[in-house]
Scaffold this active site. Structure first.
Site, PDB file in Angstrom:
ATOM      1  N   HIS A 254      12.089   3.005  -5.217  1.00 49.71           N
ATOM      2  CA  HIS A 254      10.957   2.103  -5.021  1.00 49.71           C
ATOM      3  C   HIS A 254      11.409   0.673  -5.235  1.00 49.71           C
ATOM      4  CE1 HIS A 254       6.926   0.454  -5.168  1.00 49.71           C
ATOM      5  NE2 HIS A 254       6.563   1.571  -4.572  1.00 49.71           N
ATOM      6  N   GLU A 308       5.392   9.460  -2.682  1.00 42.23           N
ATOM      7  CA  GLU A 308       5.425  10.348  -1.517  1.00 42.23           C
ATOM      8  C   GLU A 308       5.956  11.737  -1.818  1.00 42.23           C
ATOM      9  OE1 GLU A 308       3.736   9.039   0.507  1.00 42.23           O
ATOM     10  OE2 GLU A 308       4.437   7.171   1.401  1.00 42.23           O
TER      11      GLU A 308
HETATM   12  N1  COA Z   1      18.057   7.642  -1.325  1.00 44.08           N
HETATM   13  C1  COA Z   1      19.330   7.231  -1.452  1.00 44.08           C
HETATM   14  N2  COA Z   1      19.683   5.986  -1.840  1.00 44.08           N
HETATM   15  C2  COA Z   1      18.683   5.125  -2.080  1.00 44.08           C
HETATM   16  C3  COA Z   1      17.338   5.491  -1.981  1.00 44.08           C
HETATM   17  C4  COA Z   1      17.035   6.805  -1.586  1.00 44.08           C
HETATM   18  N3  COA Z   1      15.786   7.219  -1.461  1.00 44.08           N
HETATM   19  N4  COA Z   1      16.563   4.422  -2.282  1.00 44.08           N
HETATM   20  C5  COA Z   1      17.398   3.422  -2.578  1.00 44.08           C
HETATM   21  N5  COA Z   1      18.675   3.839  -2.449  1.00 44.08           N
HETATM   22  C6  COA Z   1      19.881   3.060  -2.681  1.00 44.08           C
HETATM   23  C7  COA Z   1      20.209   2.222  -1.472  1.00 44.08           C
HETATM   24  O1  COA Z   1      21.048   2.917  -0.554  1.00 44.08           O
HETATM   25  C8  COA Z   1      20.907   1.043  -2.086  1.00 44.08           C
HETATM   26  O2  COA Z   1      22.235   1.431  -2.368  1.00 44.08           O
HETATM   27  P1  COA Z   1      23.480   0.410  -2.157  1.00 44.08           P
HETATM   28  O3  COA Z   1      23.177  -0.737  -3.090  1.00 44.08           O
HETATM   29  O4  COA Z   1      24.645   1.244  -2.549  1.00 44.08           O
HETATM   30  O5  COA Z   1      23.434   0.023  -0.716  1.00 44.08           O
HETATM   31  C9  COA Z   1      20.191   0.866  -3.425  1.00 44.08           C
HETATM   32  O6  COA Z   1      19.613   2.137  -3.736  1.00 44.08           O
HETATM   33  C10 COA Z   1      19.085  -0.163  -3.365  1.00 44.08           C
HETATM   34  O7  COA Z   1      18.326   0.106  -2.220  1.00 44.08           O
HETATM   35  P2  COA Z   1      17.390  -0.948  -1.499  1.00 44.08           P
HETATM   36  O8  COA Z   1      17.261  -0.576  -0.057  1.00 44.08           O
HETATM   37  O9  COA Z   1      17.819  -2.345  -1.822  1.00 44.08           O
HETATM   38  O10 COA Z   1      16.040  -0.696  -2.249  1.00 44.08           O
HETATM   39  P3  COA Z   1      14.644  -1.180  -1.769  1.00 44.08           P
HETATM   40  O11 COA Z   1      13.939  -1.700  -2.937  1.00 44.08           O
HETATM   41  O12 COA Z   1      14.728  -2.078  -0.593  1.00 44.08           O
HETATM   42  O13 COA Z   1      14.050   0.194  -1.233  1.00 44.08           O
HETATM   43  C11 COA Z   1      12.742   1.956  -0.625  1.00 44.08           C
HETATM   44  C12 COA Z   1      12.883   0.793  -1.590  1.00 44.08           C
HETATM   45  C13 COA Z   1      11.444   2.689  -0.934  1.00 44.08           C
HETATM   46  C14 COA Z   1      12.658   1.421   0.806  1.00 44.08           C
HETATM   47  C15 COA Z   1      13.938   2.912  -0.772  1.00 44.08           C
HETATM   48  O14 COA Z   1      14.034   3.377  -2.074  1.00 44.08           O
HETATM   49  C16 COA Z   1      13.903   4.055   0.232  1.00 44.08           C
HETATM   50  O15 COA Z   1      14.354   3.903   1.376  1.00 44.08           O
HETATM   51  N6  COA Z   1      13.366   5.244  -0.186  1.00 44.08           N
HETATM   52  C17 COA Z   1      13.238   6.370   0.708  1.00 44.08           C
HETATM   53  C18 COA Z   1      12.003   6.231   1.572  1.00 44.08           C
HETATM   54  C19 COA Z   1      10.725   6.469   0.793  1.00 44.08           C
HETATM   55  O16 COA Z   1      10.633   7.375  -0.018  1.00 44.08           O
HETATM   56  N7  COA Z   1       9.730   5.637   1.101  1.00 44.08           N
HETATM   57  C20 COA Z   1       8.427   5.700   0.443  1.00 44.08           C
HETATM   58  C21 COA Z   1       8.261   4.525  -0.465  1.00 44.08           C
HETATM   59  S1  COA Z   1       6.791   4.649  -1.448  1.00 44.08           S
END
Ligand code: COA
Length: 375
Positions: A254, A308
């Site tokens: 998140h 989710e």
């Molecule tokens: N699975 C694997 N790795 C994940 C991850 C996940 N669900 N969520 C974050 N990471 C990793 C990223 O790959 C990144 O790694 P890196 O630094 O080695 O590249 C790191 O954690 C930070 O990720 P980032 O994209 O900067 O985090 P964010 O704050 O932008 O992302 C989400 C938040 C929700 C978009 C992200 O956690 C995600 O894509 N989750 C899966 C989709 C999901 O469940 N969405 C519903 C949200 S309520």
């Protein structure tokens, strides 16, 4: 000055609606902890809290319930639209276009923002129920004014008065998902509202944003992941393979929470009560394995379940098909979107940030200029 990517940590407005404490894992609606609200007061009461600023008195609650029930029927043109497109189009696009159509009708223009918000939220279960039934070769049903919001939604899908346990769980789900401060879709709704467009158009923009798998589109992928893993003993290998390919585990991580999402805790409890123990055990194994693997790959970034992950189990248990998971999220969030729109309009200023230009420096046109086309 370079803005952080994705506006992480940037405060772009103030709100009295919702506070998130990402370190402590708390979500608060106007001073009330959402984990206490969910299941203890109705979703309609939470809607009153978000729209009007306080939990309702019994007469206020009855009045809101009557207003919602009275606004559930769709205009004929939207019913016809649903009959025409539901067989061929996916649900979020149909929901979005139906809301757009509702907004285009004159009746909505005469209403105040808050009345439009109530009418819009009241209609969403009717749209989704109509879509689903037409798609599966059944006749859409008329909404039941004697049922609450959650019960009527389930009725609109199945034609049966739902079990109390299912109504209670869906009502709690609706409360948990009602608002989440400036999630991407709510931010977009506020930006749209700041142009002084109508509530319906701002919600259409929000629905487009919710659709993406990084936001509200995730629960169907969580469901497919759990189904594809199939057995607890396959979880670790399946997850490791996906992570090695650089894929994300849906239902984890998140932007704001650095610990467990508090909504996930409540949903997990509901899922434990509602689903088959074998399915629950599988999901919990996937949860534990994923948390461990993500901790190994990202020791400095706590990656835990988000809303989710267990939503998918709860929605499945109450009888919502996976194709409607995100539409059901939209139903719940419509109250938050519209409450934010009302708040935005109360003290509006157009959102108009700037971008740092990183393109080429000034360039001179060389050679003979093209003759401009004359129409
Ligand atoms: N699975 C694997 N790795 C994940 C991850 C996940 N669900 N969520 C974050 N990471 C990793 C990223 O790959 C990144 O790694 P890196 O630094 O080695 O590249 C790191 O954690 C930070 O990720 P980032 O994209 O900067 O985090 P964010 O704050 O932008 O992302 C989400 C938040 C929700 C978009 C992200 O956690 C995600 O894509 N989750 C899966 C989709 C999901 O469940 N969405 C519903 C949200 S309520």
């Amino acid at each position: 000055m370079r803005a952080p990517k994705g506006l992480e940590g940037v405060i772009v407005t103030s709100t009295e609606l919702t506070k998130i404490d990402g370190q402590a894992g708390r979500l608060i609606y106007r001073g009330y902890d959402v984990t206490e609200l969910a299941g203890n007061v109705s979703y309609e009461s939470v809607a009153h809290l978000l729209w009007f600023g306080q939990l309702p008195t019994p007469p206020q609650l009855s009045e809101l319930k009557l207003k919602l029930a009275a606004s559930r029927n769709l205009p004929r043109i939207v019913e016809e639209f649903l009959k025409t497109v539901s067989g061929v189009a996916e649900p979020l696009s149909v929901l979005q276009t139906s809301v757009s159509l509702l907004g285009g009708l004159d009746i909505s223009k005469k209403s105040s923002t808050i009345d439009s918000s109530i009418a819009l939220s009241a209609c969403l279960p009717t749209i989704i129920g109509g879509y689903y039934r037409v798609r599966h070769g059944e006749k859409p049903l008329a909404p039941r004014s004697d049922l609450g919001h959650a019960a009527n939604y389930l009725y609109m899908l199945t034609g049966k008065v739902p079990k109390d346990q299912h109504v209670h769980a869906l009502d709690a789900y609706f409360t948990l998902l009602a608002d989440h401060s400036l999630g991407a879709s709510t931010f977009v709704a506020r930006v749209a509202a700041s142009t002084l467009t109508d509530v319906y158009s701002a919600v259409v923009a929000a629905i487009s944003t919710l659709k993406g798998p990084l936001h509200g589109g995730a629960p169907i992928y969580v469901w497919e992941m759990i189904q594809s893993i199939g057995k607890p003993e396959r979880a670790a290998g399946w997850l490791r393979e996906r992570l090695e390919k650089g894929e994300r585990i849906m239902g984890f991580g998140h932007r704001v929470y650095r610990t467990e999402d508090p909504r996930s805790r409540v949903l997990k409890r509901l899922a434990r009560q509602l689903v088959d123990p074998g399915l629950f055990n599988l999901a919990e194994t996937v949860e534990n394995e994923a948390r461990q693997l993500l901790h190994q790959s990202h020791p400095d970034r706590p990656l835990d379940t988000n809303v989710e992950f267990y939503s998918s189990l709860v929605l499945h248990a109450v009888g919502i098909p996976p194709e409607l998971f995100t539409s059901t999220f939209a139903c719940a969030r419509s109250v938050g979107w519209t409450a934010h729109i009302v708040e935005q309009l109360r003290d509006n200023r157009l959102f108009r940030p700037e971008a740092e230009y990183t393109g080429p420096p000034d360039q001179a046109l060389r050679g003979k200029p093209e003759t401009p086309a004359v129409s």
